[in-house]
Scaffold this motif. Structure first.
Motif, PDB file in Angstrom:
ATOM      1  N   VAL A 225       0.846  -1.204   0.000  1.00  0.00           N
ATOM      2  CA  VAL A 225       0.000   0.000   0.000  1.00  0.00           C
ATOM      3  C   VAL A 225       0.877   1.248   0.000  1.00  0.00           C
ATOM      4  O   VAL A 225       0.618   2.214  -0.723  1.00  0.00           O
ATOM      5  N   ALA A 226       1.935   1.236   0.817  1.00  0.00           N
ATOM      6  CA  ALA A 226       2.856   2.367   0.857  1.00  0.00           C
ATOM      7  C   ALA A 226       3.572   2.537  -0.478  1.00  0.00           C
ATOM      8  O   ALA A 226       3.720   3.650  -0.995  1.00  0.00           O
ATOM      9  N   LEU A 227       3.999   1.421  -1.058  1.00  0.00           N
ATOM     10  CA  LEU A 227       4.712   1.476  -2.345  1.00  0.00           C
ATOM     11  C   LEU A 227       3.829   2.023  -3.460  1.00  0.00           C
ATOM     12  O   LEU A 227       4.305   2.723  -4.350  1.00  0.00           O
ATOM     13  N   GLN A 228       2.555   1.688  -3.420  1.00  0.00           N
ATOM     14  CA  GLN A 228       1.635   2.141  -4.460  1.00  0.00           C
ATOM     15  C   GLN A 228       1.606   3.665  -4.546  1.00  0.00           C
ATOM     16  O   GLN A 228       1.477   4.240  -5.618  1.00  0.00           O
TER      17      GLN A 228
ATOM     18  N   LEU B 190       8.422   7.824  -7.081  1.00  0.00           N
ATOM     19  CA  LEU B 190       9.438   8.737  -6.559  1.00  0.00           C
ATOM     20  C   LEU B 190      10.811   8.099  -6.748  1.00  0.00           C
ATOM     21  O   LEU B 190      11.128   7.106  -6.104  1.00  0.00           O
ATOM     22  N   PRO B 191      11.669   8.665  -7.616  1.00  0.00           N
ATOM     23  CA  PRO B 191      13.004   8.072  -7.809  1.00  0.00           C
ATOM     24  C   PRO B 191      13.894   8.328  -6.595  1.00  0.00           C
ATOM     25  O   PRO B 191      13.620   9.191  -5.768  1.00  0.00           O
ATOM     26  N   LEU B 192      14.953   7.554  -6.523  1.00  0.00           N
ATOM     27  CA  LEU B 192      15.979   7.769  -5.505  1.00  0.00           C
ATOM     28  C   LEU B 192      17.181   8.420  -6.170  1.00  0.00           C
ATOM     29  O   LEU B 192      17.588   8.010  -7.258  1.00  0.00           O
ATOM     30  N   SER B 193      17.732   9.443  -5.540  1.00  0.00           N
ATOM     31  CA  SER B 193      18.912  10.106  -6.107  1.00  0.00           C
ATOM     32  C   SER B 193      20.164   9.591  -5.412  1.00  0.00           C
ATOM     33  O   SER B 193      20.215   9.519  -4.182  1.00  0.00           O
TER      34      SER B 193
ATOM     35  N   PHE C 160      13.485   1.168  -0.950  1.00  0.00           N
ATOM     36  CA  PHE C 160      12.924   0.304  -1.990  1.00  0.00           C
ATOM     37  C   PHE C 160      13.625  -1.035  -2.110  1.00  0.00           C
ATOM     38  O   PHE C 160      13.580  -1.673  -3.156  1.00  0.00           O
ATOM     39  N   ILE C 161      14.301  -1.492  -1.036  1.00  0.00           N
ATOM     40  CA  ILE C 161      14.966  -2.793  -1.087  1.00  0.00           C
ATOM     41  C   ILE C 161      14.075  -3.836  -0.422  1.00  0.00           C
ATOM     42  O   ILE C 161      13.728  -3.710   0.751  1.00  0.00           O
TER      43      ILE C 161
ATOM     44  N   LEU D   4      15.594   1.091   9.126  1.00  0.00           N
ATOM     45  CA  LEU D   4      15.408   2.307   8.335  1.00  0.00           C
ATOM     46  C   LEU D   4      14.469   2.102   7.153  1.00  0.00           C
ATOM     47  O   LEU D   4      13.718   3.006   6.783  1.00  0.00           O
ATOM     48  N   GLU D   5      14.534   0.912   6.526  1.00  0.00           N
ATOM     49  CA  GLU D   5      13.711   0.671   5.341  1.00  0.00           C
ATOM     50  C   GLU D   5      12.236   0.933   5.633  1.00  0.00           C
ATOM     51  O   GLU D   5      11.561   1.674   4.918  1.00  0.00           O
TER      52      GLU D   5
END
Length: 482
Positions: free
Chosen positions: A70-73, A78-81, A103-104, A239-240
């Motif tokens: 649900v959170a990922l949706q 949003l990209p990671l820099s 996102f791992i 942290l993830e």
């Protein structure tokens, strides 16, 4: 013949199929509805206790649980820099490490991840040995499942031992896009379960333009995390989960940034800090962070004591953003030019709300000084002045008024100086210092300025003007969402 449905299997199915947040009471109610048999209270409590540590769930405020899908949706776009440093540029190899948080997937080891070029072709990877001291910084916040554990010992010199890590070959990306140290890779999540990402080059100039938006996101994230960290179980997770949950709770306006960087976020923290988990990896907890080498900008409340003496004393008492000499120079320009309306200038200088004065006596005292000053200025303006000097004053006044307008804009949007990036604060300080020094020297038209001063100030102006323009661009184009 299908396997018999057990109570544990039922609970697991409910978790994996959940499409919204739910409480432990909701979970219990659903189990009882489907099972339709008496379940011992101890068994129910055991099942609910497992919710806090489940890989697919994040415990939030109010004993609620957020399913990771649900959170990922919400934030999957949003990209990671990832900022490239000299080590990666020189080796032409990319190490994901903790920089891929959040996102791992814990079901995937780092070596199993897949990175694609923009056109969809897979980027090649291989295991490579690197000195421990060179590679450890990329994994200091990683959970155990993603931490490299293949050590190549050097029995003759243990300090020269190596770690075997998976590296992705970014030679093509670096050469094709002429990437340099400080440029970025933007990593977009394509498939969380399979660990598939897409890689895109990004120049530091692009990220630079969005620093204020990123700063706003970081401030809002830390405020949300402070509330979430009041839950002991939330502080215990890695942290993830913490970062994923926090990003999920951000409004769409805050997520309107080019990319998110875990490293930059951690460096921005003021009331939270990263500590180690017992099982490895990092987690955020309430704490303090001392920035000993950075100047601290504190905004003192503007409280007037009602001073009614000289203009200098009144301005000091009101804590306005200009001195008496600057004020005089501003009036010379505003009255002597067709490009200004005196009323608008006063609105900029004093806020235009009539609330700046402590009392009526102070208000009247200021206007007595002002009437005397205006008579002198109108008289002085009848006398000729060097065009070089007047042009320098006009340019400097324009910058000074722009700085004050920026201050008003920040106040209106409830943004404090402490909320701005350090280099932006330095730029504001340098511009204001130039204005104060220059306008103070040009406040008395009866004194002919020193030629060296005029030469130096005009030379400095060539450098100052582009900085002033870029400051306005950053403030007004990036702060509209506050």
């Amino acid at each position: 013949m299908p396997a018999k449905l057990t109570l544990n299997k039922l609970a697991e199915n409910l978790i994996l199929k959940s499409s919204t947040s739910f409480s432990s009471d909701d979970f219990e109610k659903k189990i009882l509805e489907i099972w339709r048999q008496e379940i011992p209270i101890s068994t129910l409590n055991r099942l609910k206790k497992k919710l806090s540590t489940h890989n697919y769930l994040i415990e939030t405020i109010g004993n609620d649980f957020l399913p990771i899908p649900v959170a990922l949706q919400k934030i999957k776009n949003l990209p990671l820099s990832i900022r490239l440093n000299s080590f990666e540029i020189n080796k032409k190899v990319f190490f994901p490490g903790h920089r891929l948080i959040p996102f791992i997937s814990n079901k995937k080891q780092e070596s199993d991840l897949t990175f694609l070029y923009l056109e969809g072709k897979e980027i090649s990877k291989q295991k490579l040995p690197f000195l421990i001291e060179d590679i450890i910084p990329y994994y200091q916040y990683s959970s155990p499942v993603h931490f490299p554990d293949e050590i190549k010992l050097n029995n003759w010199a243990l300090a020269k031992s190596s770690l075997l890590v998976t590296g992705w070959d970014i030679t093509h990306i670096i050469h094709q896009n002429k990437l340099k140290e400080g440029d970025f890779l933007c990593i977009k999540l394509l498939d969380y379960e399979k660990g598939v990402f897409q890689m895109q080059p990004c120049y530091k100039s692009t990220m630079h333009l969005s620093r204020l938006k990123m700063r706003s996101l970081f401030i809002s994230m830390e405020a949300t995390l402070r509330k979430l960290c009041e839950i002991d179980s939330f502080c215990a997770v890695g942290l993830e989960k913490q970062i994923l949950c926090t990003l999920y709770h951000m409004g769409k306006n805050f997520l309107n940034v080019p990319a998110f960087s875990l490293v930059d976020f951690i460096e921005s923290l003021t009331e939270l800090e990263v500590v180690g988990c017992e099982e490895g990896g990092g987690r955020l907890v309430p704490g303090s962070r001392n920035h000993l080498n950075k100047p601290i900008y504190e905004e003192k409340p503007r409280i007037s004591k009602g001073e009614t003496g000289s203009l200098d004393k009144i301005f000091l008492d009101l804590k306005v953003a200009f001195t008496k000499d600057e004020f005089v120079s501003i009036l010379y320009t505003a009255i002597g030019s067709n490009g200004y309306k005196l009323e608008s200038v006063f609105n900029i200088l004093f806020g235009g709300e009539g609330k700046v004065f402590s009392n009526q006596n102070q208000h009247e005292s200021l206007y007595r000084h002002l009437r005397i000053l205006l008579k002198k200025i109108y008289s002085d303006l009848k006398q000729p002045e060097s065009k070089v000097t007047s042009a320098l004053r006009d340019q400097t006044v324009s910058i000074k008024l722009s700085l004050i307008e920026i201050l008003r804009f920040l106040e209106k949007n409830e943004v404090g100086l402490k909320d701005l990036p350090q280099d932006l604060l330095d730029k504001i300080h340098d511009l204001d210092h130039f204005c104060r020094e220059t306008l103070s020297r040009l406040a008395d038209r009866s004194v002919i300025p020193n030629l060296k001063f005029i030469h130096d100030a005009r030379l400095a102006m060539k450098i100052i003007l582009p900085h002033a323009a870029s400051l306005e661009e950053e403030i007004y184009s990036q702060l509209g969402f506050y």
